[in-house]
Design a protein around this motif. Sequence first.
Motif, PDB file in Angstrom:
ATOM      1  N   GLY A  37       0.851  -1.196   0.000  1.00  0.00           N
ATOM      2  CA  GLY A  37       0.000   0.000   0.000  1.00  0.00           C
ATOM      3  C   GLY A  37       0.875   1.229   0.000  1.00  0.00           C
ATOM      4  N   ILE A  38       1.625   1.406   1.071  1.00  0.00           N
ATOM      5  CA  ILE A  38       2.589   2.514   1.064  1.00  0.00           C
ATOM      6  C   ILE A  38       3.916   2.031   0.454  1.00  0.00           C
ATOM      7  CG2 ILE A  38       1.523   3.800   2.971  1.00  0.00           C
ATOM      8  CD1 ILE A  38       3.813   2.840   4.796  1.00  0.00           C
ATOM      9  N   ASP A  39       4.005   0.706   0.244  1.00  0.00           N
ATOM     10  CA  ASP A  39       5.122   0.083  -0.467  1.00  0.00           C
ATOM     11  C   ASP A  39       6.498   0.515   0.034  1.00  0.00           C
ATOM     12  OD1 ASP A  39       3.233  -1.277  -1.852  1.00  0.00           O
ATOM     13  OD2 ASP A  39       3.410  -0.125  -3.707  1.00  0.00           O
ATOM     14  N   ARG A  40       6.689   0.423   1.308  1.00  0.00           N
ATOM     15  CA  ARG A  40       7.992   0.734   1.896  1.00  0.00           C
ATOM     16  C   ARG A  40       8.161  -0.013   3.217  1.00  0.00           C
ATOM     17  NH1 ARG A  40       9.752   5.652   2.924  1.00  0.00           N
ATOM     18  NH2 ARG A  40       9.057   6.551   0.976  1.00  0.00           N
ATOM     19  N   ILE A  41       9.402  -0.064   3.679  1.00  0.00           N
ATOM     20  CA  ILE A  41       9.700  -0.675   4.982  1.00  0.00           C
ATOM     21  C   ILE A  41       9.824   0.442   6.025  1.00  0.00           C
ATOM     22  CG2 ILE A  41      11.328  -2.085   6.302  1.00  0.00           C
ATOM     23  CD1 ILE A  41      12.183  -3.330   3.579  1.00  0.00           C
ATOM     24  N   GLN A  42      10.681   1.407   5.715  1.00  0.00           N
ATOM     25  CA  GLN A  42      10.924   2.489   6.678  1.00  0.00           C
ATOM     26  C   GLN A  42       9.981   3.665   6.433  1.00  0.00           C
ATOM     27  OE1 GLN A  42      15.045   3.639   6.595  1.00  0.00           O
ATOM     28  NE2 GLN A  42      15.761   1.565   6.981  1.00  0.00           N
ATOM     29  N   ILE A  43       9.391   4.147   7.493  1.00  0.00           N
ATOM     30  CA  ILE A  43       8.527   5.334   7.409  1.00  0.00           C
ATOM     31  C   ILE A  43       9.296   6.490   8.046  1.00  0.00           C
ATOM     32  CG2 ILE A  43       6.282   6.311   8.020  1.00  0.00           C
ATOM     33  CD1 ILE A  43       5.347   3.350   8.435  1.00  0.00           C
ATOM     34  N   PRO A  44       9.607   7.524   7.248  1.00  0.00           N
ATOM     35  CA  PRO A  44      10.485   8.583   7.763  1.00  0.00           C
ATOM     36  C   PRO A  44       9.789   9.526   8.738  1.00  0.00           C
ATOM     37  CG  PRO A  44       9.795   9.095   5.517  1.00  0.00           C
ATOM     38  CD  PRO A  44       9.219   7.738   5.841  1.00  0.00           C
ATOM     39  N   CYS A  45      10.509   9.911   9.792  1.00  0.00           N
ATOM     40  CA  CYS A  45      10.007  10.916  10.729  1.00  0.00           C
ATOM     41  C   CYS A  45      10.413  12.300  10.217  1.00  0.00           C
ATOM     42  CB  CYS A  45      10.591  10.677  12.119  1.00  0.00           C
ATOM     43  SG  CYS A  45      10.074   9.090  12.787  1.00  0.00           S
ATOM     44  N   ASP A  46       9.778  13.326  10.770  1.00  0.00           N
ATOM     45  CA  ASP A  46      10.003  14.697  10.297  1.00  0.00           C
ATOM     46  C   ASP A  46      11.361  15.219  10.793  1.00  0.00           C
ATOM     47  OD1 ASP A  46       8.646  17.015   8.920  1.00  0.00           O
ATOM     48  OD2 ASP A  46       9.275  17.939  10.810  1.00  0.00           O
ATOM     49  N   GLU A  47      12.212  15.640   9.856  1.00  0.00           N
ATOM     50  CA  GLU A  47      13.579  16.036  10.223  1.00  0.00           C
ATOM     51  C   GLU A  47      13.615  17.339  11.011  1.00  0.00           C
ATOM     52  OE1 GLU A  47      16.232  15.948   6.880  1.00  0.00           O
ATOM     53  OE2 GLU A  47      15.681  13.864   6.422  1.00  0.00           O
ATOM     54  N   GLU A  48      12.776  18.276  10.603  1.00  0.00           N
ATOM     55  CA  GLU A  48      12.733  19.574  11.298  1.00  0.00           C
ATOM     56  C   GLU A  48      12.304  19.384  12.758  1.00  0.00           C
ATOM     57  OE1 GLU A  48      10.356  23.657  10.617  1.00  0.00           O
ATOM     58  OE2 GLU A  48      10.574  22.400   8.838  1.00  0.00           O
ATOM     59  N   LEU A  49      11.314  18.515  12.940  1.00  0.00           N
ATOM     60  CA  LEU A  49      10.829  18.203  14.289  1.00  0.00           C
ATOM     61  C   LEU A  49      11.930  17.515  15.097  1.00  0.00           C
ATOM     62  CD1 LEU A  49       8.573  17.920  16.394  1.00  0.00           C
ATOM     63  CD2 LEU A  49       7.600  16.057  15.026  1.00  0.00           C
ATOM     64  N   ASN A  50      12.644  16.587  14.457  1.00  0.00           N
ATOM     65  CA  ASN A  50      13.728  15.883  15.149  1.00  0.00           C
ATOM     66  C   ASN A  50      14.867  16.824  15.556  1.00  0.00           C
ATOM     67  OD1 ASN A  50      12.496  13.444  15.214  1.00  0.00           O
ATOM     68  ND2 ASN A  50      13.669  12.523  13.546  1.00  0.00           N
ATOM     69  N   ASP A  51      15.133  17.846  14.730  1.00  0.00           N
ATOM     70  CA  ASP A  51      16.153  18.857  15.104  1.00  0.00           C
ATOM     71  C   ASP A  51      15.754  19.506  16.429  1.00  0.00           C
ATOM     72  OD1 ASP A  51      17.620  18.411  12.845  1.00  0.00           O
ATOM     73  OD2 ASP A  51      16.838  20.140  11.733  1.00  0.00           O
ATOM     74  N   LYS A  52      14.453  19.793  16.544  1.00  0.00           N
ATOM     75  CA  LYS A  52      13.963  20.442  17.767  1.00  0.00           C
ATOM     76  C   LYS A  52      13.992  19.475  18.953  1.00  0.00           C
ATOM     77  CE  LYS A  52      11.383  23.898  15.294  1.00  0.00           C
ATOM     78  NZ  LYS A  52      10.125  24.332  14.714  1.00  0.00           N
ATOM     79  N   VAL A  53      13.732  18.195  18.698  1.00  0.00           N
ATOM     80  CA  VAL A  53      13.813  17.189  19.765  1.00  0.00           C
ATOM     81  C   VAL A  53      15.241  17.132  20.305  1.00  0.00           C
ATOM     82  CG1 VAL A  53      13.692  14.724  20.302  1.00  0.00           C
ATOM     83  CG2 VAL A  53      11.899  15.777  18.909  1.00  0.00           C
ATOM     84  N   ARG A  54      16.216  17.139  19.403  1.00  0.00           N
ATOM     85  CA  ARG A  54      17.624  17.087  19.847  1.00  0.00           C
ATOM     86  C   ARG A  54      18.002  18.337  20.630  1.00  0.00           C
ATOM     87  NH1 ARG A  54      18.319  14.578  14.973  1.00  0.00           N
ATOM     88  NH2 ARG A  54      18.750  16.578  14.014  1.00  0.00           N
ATOM     89  N   ALA A  55      17.500  19.482  20.175  1.00  0.00           N
ATOM     90  CA  ALA A  55      17.769  20.738  20.886  1.00  0.00           C
ATOM     91  C   ALA A  55      17.151  20.684  22.286  1.00  0.00           C
ATOM     92  CB  ALA A  55      17.209  21.919  20.102  1.00  0.00           C
ATOM     93  N   ALA A  56      15.939  20.158  22.381  1.00  0.00           N
ATOM     94  CA  ALA A  56      15.256  20.054  23.682  1.00  0.00           C
ATOM     95  C   ALA A  56      16.007  19.085  24.593  1.00  0.00           C
ATOM     96  CB  ALA A  56      13.816  19.594  23.481  1.00  0.00           C
ATOM     97  N   ALA A  57      16.477  17.976  24.041  1.00  0.00           N
ATOM     98  CA  ALA A  57      17.225  16.995  24.839  1.00  0.00           C
ATOM     99  C   ALA A  57      18.507  17.618  25.386  1.00  0.00           C
ATOM    100  CB  ALA A  57      17.552  15.760  24.009  1.00  0.00           C
ATOM    101  N   GLY A  58      19.124  18.468  24.568  1.00  0.00           N
ATOM    102  CA  GLY A  58      20.356  19.153  24.977  1.00  0.00           C
ATOM    103  C   GLY A  58      20.141  20.078  26.155  1.00  0.00           C
ATOM    104  N   ALA A  59      18.886  20.526  26.307  1.00  0.00           N
ATOM    105  CA  ALA A  59      18.570  21.467  27.395  1.00  0.00           C
ATOM    106  C   ALA A  59      18.283  20.749  28.717  1.00  0.00           C
ATOM    107  CB  ALA A  59      17.381  22.332  26.992  1.00  0.00           C
ATOM    108  N   VAL A  60      18.146  19.410  28.673  1.00  0.00           N
ATOM    109  CA  VAL A  60      17.906  18.652  29.914  1.00  0.00           C
ATOM    110  C   VAL A  60      19.251  18.114  30.404  1.00  0.00           C
ATOM    111  CG1 VAL A  60      16.680  16.721  31.004  1.00  0.00           C
ATOM    112  CG2 VAL A  60      15.616  17.945  29.088  1.00  0.00           C
TER     113      VAL A  60
END
Length: 230
Positions: A113-136
Amino acid sequence: MIGLIGAMTVEVELIKGSMTEKREETISGITFVQGKLEGVDCVAAVSGIGKVNAAMCAQTMILRYHPRLIINTGVAGGMGKGIKISDIVVADSVVQHDMDTSDLGDPKGFISGIDRIQIPCDEELNDKVRAAAGAVEGLACHQGIIATGDQFVGSKDKLNRLMEEFGAVACEMEGGSIGQVCYINKVPFTVVRAISDNANDDAHMDYPKFLKIAVKKSFELLTELMPLLA
Ligand code: SAH
Protein backbone atom coordinates in the motif's frame (compact mmCIF):
# COMPACT_ATOMS: atom_id res chain seq x y z
CA MET A 1 -2.45 22.03 17.61
CA ILE A 2 0.20 19.43 18.52
CA GLY A 3 -0.91 15.80 18.94
CA LEU A 4 0.68 13.78 21.76
CA ILE A 5 0.12 10.02 21.97
CA GLY A 6 1.28 7.62 24.67
CA ALA A 7 0.31 3.95 24.81
CA MET A 8 -0.23 3.68 28.55
CA THR A 9 -1.83 5.88 31.23
CA VAL A 10 1.52 6.13 33.05
CA GLU A 11 3.07 7.63 29.90
CA VAL A 12 0.48 10.42 29.62
CA GLU A 13 -0.46 11.25 33.21
CA LEU A 14 2.38 13.76 33.76
CA ILE A 15 1.42 15.49 30.50
CA LYS A 16 -2.24 15.66 31.46
CA GLY A 17 -1.33 16.85 34.95
CA SER A 18 0.62 19.81 33.51
CA MET A 19 -1.93 20.83 30.89
CA THR A 20 -4.08 23.91 31.41
CA GLU A 21 -7.46 24.92 29.95
CA LYS A 22 -8.34 21.23 29.65
CA ARG A 23 -11.34 19.80 27.85
CA GLU A 24 -11.94 16.05 27.52
CA GLU A 25 -13.91 13.95 25.11
CA THR A 26 -14.01 10.19 24.54
CA ILE A 27 -14.30 8.71 21.06
CA SER A 28 -14.26 4.95 20.36
CA GLY A 29 -13.12 4.37 23.94
CA ILE A 30 -10.12 6.73 23.68
CA THR A 31 -10.12 9.89 25.80
CA PHE A 32 -8.65 12.97 24.14
CA VAL A 33 -7.59 15.86 26.38
CA GLN A 34 -7.32 19.19 24.62
CA GLY A 35 -5.58 22.16 26.25
CA LYS A 36 -2.19 23.84 26.57
CA LEU A 37 1.15 22.34 27.57
CA GLU A 38 3.85 24.94 28.31
CA GLY A 39 1.44 27.43 26.72
CA VAL A 40 1.22 25.53 23.43
CA ASP A 41 -2.09 24.15 22.09
CA CYS A 42 -2.12 20.39 22.17
CA VAL A 43 -4.28 17.29 22.38
CA ALA A 44 -3.07 14.27 24.37
CA ALA A 45 -4.38 10.71 24.40
CA VAL A 46 -3.66 7.28 25.83
CA SER A 47 -3.97 4.97 22.83
CA GLY A 48 -3.66 1.60 24.52
CA ILE A 49 -0.86 -0.87 23.81
CA GLY A 50 -0.08 -2.29 20.38
CA LYS A 51 -0.43 -1.38 16.70
CA VAL A 52 -4.24 -1.56 16.34
CA ASN A 53 -4.92 0.68 19.36
CA ALA A 54 -2.24 3.13 18.30
CA ALA A 55 -3.55 3.36 14.72
CA MET A 56 -7.13 3.93 15.91
CA CYS A 57 -5.93 6.71 18.18
CA ALA A 58 -3.79 8.43 15.56
CA GLN A 59 -6.48 8.30 12.86
CA THR A 60 -9.20 9.58 15.19
CA MET A 61 -6.94 12.36 16.46
CA ILE A 62 -6.17 13.47 12.91
CA LEU A 63 -9.81 13.51 11.77
CA ARG A 64 -11.14 15.20 14.90
CA TYR A 65 -8.35 17.65 15.89
CA HIS A 66 -6.29 18.16 12.70
CA PRO A 67 -2.93 18.31 14.56
CA ARG A 68 -0.14 19.96 12.54
CA LEU A 69 2.23 17.33 13.91
CA ILE A 70 2.07 14.23 16.09
CA ILE A 71 4.60 13.09 18.68
CA ASN A 72 4.55 9.56 20.04
CA THR A 73 6.03 9.74 23.53
CA GLY A 74 6.76 7.08 26.16
CA VAL A 75 9.18 4.24 26.82
CA ALA A 76 10.98 1.63 24.72
CA GLY A 77 13.47 -1.19 24.85
CA GLY A 78 16.97 0.00 23.96
CA MET A 79 19.13 -2.02 21.58
CA GLY A 80 22.79 -1.83 20.74
CA LYS A 81 25.90 -0.55 22.35
CA GLY A 82 25.84 2.70 24.24
CA ILE A 83 22.06 2.91 24.65
CA LYS A 84 21.35 2.87 28.35
CA ILE A 85 18.26 2.79 30.52
CA SER A 86 16.74 6.30 30.85
CA ASP A 87 18.49 7.61 27.69
CA ILE A 88 16.30 9.10 24.97
CA VAL A 89 15.92 7.61 21.50
CA VAL A 90 14.38 9.68 18.71
CA ALA A 91 13.38 7.84 15.54
CA ASP A 92 14.74 8.97 12.19
CA SER A 93 12.36 6.36 10.82
CA VAL A 94 10.07 3.62 12.11
CA VAL A 95 9.50 0.06 10.87
CA GLN A 96 6.91 -2.62 11.64
CA HIS A 97 9.11 -5.62 12.40
CA ASP A 98 6.23 -8.12 12.53
CA MET A 99 4.91 -7.18 9.06
CA ASP A 100 6.15 -10.21 7.15
CA THR A 101 5.18 -11.32 3.64
CA SER A 102 8.70 -12.62 3.00
CA ASP A 103 7.40 -16.07 2.01
CA LEU A 104 5.99 -14.29 -1.06
CA GLY A 105 9.36 -12.73 -1.83
CA ASP A 106 8.86 -9.32 -0.20
CA PRO A 107 11.59 -7.98 2.06
CA LYS A 108 10.85 -8.33 5.80
CA GLY A 109 8.84 -5.39 7.16
CA PHE A 110 7.52 -4.39 3.70
CA ILE A 111 4.19 -2.57 4.09
CA SER A 112 2.01 -3.05 1.02
CA GLY A 113 0.00 0.00 0.00
CA ILE A 114 2.59 2.51 1.06
CA ASP A 115 5.12 0.08 -0.47
CA ARG A 116 7.99 0.73 1.90
CA ILE A 117 9.70 -0.67 4.98
CA GLN A 118 10.92 2.49 6.68
CA ILE A 119 8.53 5.33 7.41
CA PRO A 120 10.49 8.58 7.76
CA CYS A 121 10.01 10.92 10.73
CA ASP A 122 10.00 14.70 10.30
CA GLU A 123 13.58 16.04 10.22
CA GLU A 124 12.73 19.57 11.30
CA LEU A 125 10.83 18.20 14.29
CA ASN A 126 13.73 15.88 15.15
CA ASP A 127 16.15 18.86 15.10
CA LYS A 128 13.96 20.44 17.77
CA VAL A 129 13.81 17.19 19.76
CA ARG A 130 17.62 17.09 19.85
CA ALA A 131 17.77 20.74 20.89
CA ALA A 132 15.26 20.05 23.68
CA ALA A 133 17.22 17.00 24.84
CA GLY A 134 20.36 19.15 24.98
CA ALA A 135 18.57 21.47 27.40
CA VAL A 136 17.91 18.65 29.91
CA GLU A 137 20.95 18.15 32.12
CA GLY A 138 22.63 14.76 31.77
CA LEU A 139 20.19 13.44 29.16
CA ALA A 140 21.77 11.34 26.39
CA CYS A 141 19.83 11.42 23.10
CA HIS A 142 20.34 8.78 20.38
CA GLN A 143 18.83 8.69 16.91
CA GLY A 144 18.06 5.73 14.66
CA ILE A 145 15.45 3.26 13.50
CA ILE A 146 12.75 2.32 16.00
CA ALA A 147 11.16 -1.10 15.40
CA THR A 148 7.49 -1.61 16.28
CA GLY A 149 5.60 -4.87 16.63
CA ASP A 150 2.84 -6.51 18.63
CA GLN A 151 5.23 -8.16 21.06
CA PHE A 152 7.32 -7.26 24.08
CA VAL A 153 10.94 -7.94 23.14
CA GLY A 154 12.61 -9.55 26.13
CA SER A 155 15.23 -11.97 24.86
CA LYS A 156 18.64 -11.80 23.28
CA ASP A 157 17.44 -13.80 20.25
CA LYS A 158 14.56 -11.45 19.41
CA LEU A 159 16.70 -8.41 20.06
CA ASN A 160 19.53 -9.61 17.82
CA ARG A 161 17.05 -10.38 15.04
CA LEU A 162 15.65 -6.83 15.13
CA MET A 163 19.12 -5.32 15.10
CA GLU A 164 20.25 -7.52 12.20
CA GLU A 165 17.10 -7.38 10.06
CA PHE A 166 16.21 -3.73 10.58
CA GLY A 167 19.26 -2.02 12.09
CA ALA A 168 16.98 -0.89 14.91
CA VAL A 169 18.24 0.99 17.98
CA ALA A 170 15.04 0.62 20.01
CA CYS A 171 11.85 -1.42 20.00
CA GLU A 172 8.32 -0.72 21.13
CA MET A 173 4.74 -1.54 20.17
CA GLU A 174 3.08 1.59 18.69
CA GLY A 175 5.36 4.05 16.86
CA GLY A 176 5.41 2.20 13.53
CA SER A 177 1.64 2.14 13.24
CA ILE A 178 1.23 5.78 14.29
CA GLY A 179 3.88 6.47 11.65
CA GLN A 180 1.91 4.64 8.96
CA VAL A 181 -1.27 6.58 9.79
CA CYS A 182 0.61 9.89 9.79
CA TYR A 183 2.41 9.06 6.54
CA ILE A 184 -0.86 8.27 4.75
CA ASN A 185 -2.53 11.43 6.14
CA LYS A 186 0.58 13.57 5.40
CA VAL A 187 0.91 14.65 9.04
CA PRO A 188 4.56 15.17 10.13
CA PHE A 189 5.39 12.96 13.09
CA THR A 190 8.14 11.60 15.26
CA VAL A 191 8.63 8.96 17.94
CA VAL A 192 10.56 10.00 21.06
CA ARG A 193 11.01 7.38 23.76
CA ALA A 194 13.03 6.99 26.93
CA ILE A 195 14.63 3.59 27.50
CA SER A 196 12.95 1.45 30.18
CA ASP A 197 14.87 -1.80 29.50
CA ASN A 198 17.39 -3.28 27.09
CA ALA A 199 15.00 -5.71 25.33
CA ASN A 200 17.27 -8.55 26.52
CA ASP A 201 16.86 -11.45 28.94
CA ASP A 202 16.70 -8.99 31.86
CA ALA A 203 13.93 -6.88 30.29
CA HIS A 204 11.12 -8.55 32.26
CA MET A 205 12.79 -7.31 35.47
CA ASP A 206 14.12 -3.97 34.21
CA TYR A 207 10.90 -2.79 32.56
CA PRO A 208 8.75 -2.61 35.74
CA LYS A 209 11.70 -1.28 37.74
CA PHE A 210 12.64 1.58 35.40
CA LEU A 211 9.28 2.39 33.76
CA LYS A 212 8.51 5.43 35.94
CA ILE A 213 12.06 6.82 35.72
CA ALA A 214 11.96 6.54 31.93
CA VAL A 215 8.50 8.14 31.75
CA LYS A 216 9.83 11.10 33.74
CA LYS A 217 12.73 11.55 31.29
CA SER A 218 10.34 11.57 28.34
CA PHE A 219 8.22 14.17 30.09
CA GLU A 220 11.21 16.40 30.93
CA LEU A 221 12.18 16.37 27.27
CA LEU A 222 8.63 17.18 26.18
CA THR A 223 8.40 20.22 28.44
CA GLU A 224 11.58 21.58 26.82
CA LEU A 225 10.30 20.68 23.36
CA MET A 226 6.83 22.25 23.48
CA PRO A 227 7.98 25.91 23.50
CA LEU A 228 10.18 25.17 20.45
CA LEU A 229 7.05 24.09 18.58
CA ALA A 230 4.97 27.22 19.37
N1 SAH B 1 0.99 -5.67 30.49
C1 SAH B 1 2.03 -4.66 30.36
C2 SAH B 1 2.42 -4.53 28.92
C3 SAH B 1 3.52 -3.54 28.67
S1 SAH B 1 4.04 -3.68 27.01
C4 SAH B 1 1.50 -3.34 30.93
O1 SAH B 1 0.33 -3.05 30.73
O2 SAH B 1 2.29 -2.59 31.55
C5 SAH B 1 5.37 -2.56 27.00
C6 SAH B 1 5.03 -1.13 26.60
O3 SAH B 1 6.21 -0.35 26.69
C7 SAH B 1 4.55 -0.99 25.16
O4 SAH B 1 3.61 0.06 25.06
C8 SAH B 1 5.83 -0.68 24.37
O5 SAH B 1 5.65 0.35 23.43
C9 SAH B 1 6.86 -0.24 25.41
N2 SAH B 1 8.07 -1.10 25.55
C10 SAH B 1 9.02 -0.90 26.49
N3 SAH B 1 9.98 -1.83 26.40
C11 SAH B 1 9.65 -2.66 25.37
C12 SAH B 1 10.24 -3.84 24.83
N4 SAH B 1 11.38 -4.33 25.32
N5 SAH B 1 9.63 -4.45 23.79
C13 SAH B 1 8.48 -3.95 23.30
N6 SAH B 1 7.85 -2.85 23.80
C14 SAH B 1 8.43 -2.20 24.83
